[in-house]
Design an enzyme around this catalytic site. Structure first.
Site, PDB file in Angstrom:
ATOM      1  N   HIS A  53       0.834  -1.198   0.000  1.00  0.00           N
ATOM      2  CA  HIS A  53       0.000   0.000   0.000  1.00  0.00           C
ATOM      3  C   HIS A  53       0.873   1.254   0.000  1.00  0.00           C
ATOM      4  O   HIS A  53       0.547   2.251  -0.637  1.00  0.00           O
ATOM      5  CB  HIS A  53      -0.936   0.004   1.217  1.00  0.00           C
ATOM      6  N   SER A  94      -5.015  -2.543   5.073  1.00  0.00           N
ATOM      7  CA  SER A  94      -3.575  -2.391   4.888  1.00  0.00           C
ATOM      8  C   SER A  94      -2.886  -2.697   6.209  1.00  0.00           C
ATOM      9  O   SER A  94      -3.309  -2.193   7.252  1.00  0.00           O
ATOM     10  CB  SER A  94      -3.274  -0.950   4.461  1.00  0.00           C
ATOM     11  N   GLY A  96       0.024  -1.631   7.045  1.00  0.00           N
ATOM     12  CA  GLY A  96       0.721  -0.423   7.467  1.00  0.00           C
ATOM     13  C   GLY A  96      -0.189   0.746   7.813  1.00  0.00           C
ATOM     14  O   GLY A  96       0.093   1.502   8.738  1.00  0.00           O
TER      15      GLY A  96
END
Length: 125
Positions: A53, A94, A96
């Site tokens: 991402h 995601s 992160g």
């Protein structure tokens, strides 16, 4: 930067087919230091070439910063785009950036693809 400049940024830019990662990004017009925050809008970006991402966010934010905007990633997920069947499904998250607010992303996608069936779910990765 005026709000009219923000209007020049497409709200949705995703690959035409396949399953790929996407990010929801808030774009701000930059203000002189100390000034209140300016106009902002959310944009959806999703591409098959991205392994992470962050790859998408880094590319998009870098391009927009060169044009004088500030960006923040609001989260990510995946998009399944089946152009032949006119279907788009938004799901996942995601690692992160966390999960994007898929309801916001799908509303923007529906506006760009009004003749598609656009759905979303919080499950999946």
């Amino acid at each position: 930067m005026a709000a009219a400049d923000l209007a020049q940024i497409p709200e949705v830019d995703i690959d035409p087919d396949g399953v790929f990662k996407y990010v929801l990004v808030r774009v701000h017009s930059t203000q002189p230091s100390g000034a209140p925050a300016g106009e902002c809008k959310e944009i959806v970006r999703g591409y098959k070439w991205a392994e992470y991402h962050a790859d998408i966010y880094d590319k998009v934010s870098g391009e927009l910063q060169k044009k004088g905007y500030d960006c923040e990633c609001l989260g990510g997920g995946r998009i399944s785009h089946q152009s032949q069947d006119k279907k788009i499904h938004v799901y996942g998250y995601s690692m992160g950036y966390g999960r994007a607010q898929h309801s916001v992303s799908t509303e923007k996608i529906k506006a760009k693809y009004p003749d598609y069936e656009v759905t979303w779910a919080d499950d999946g990765y």
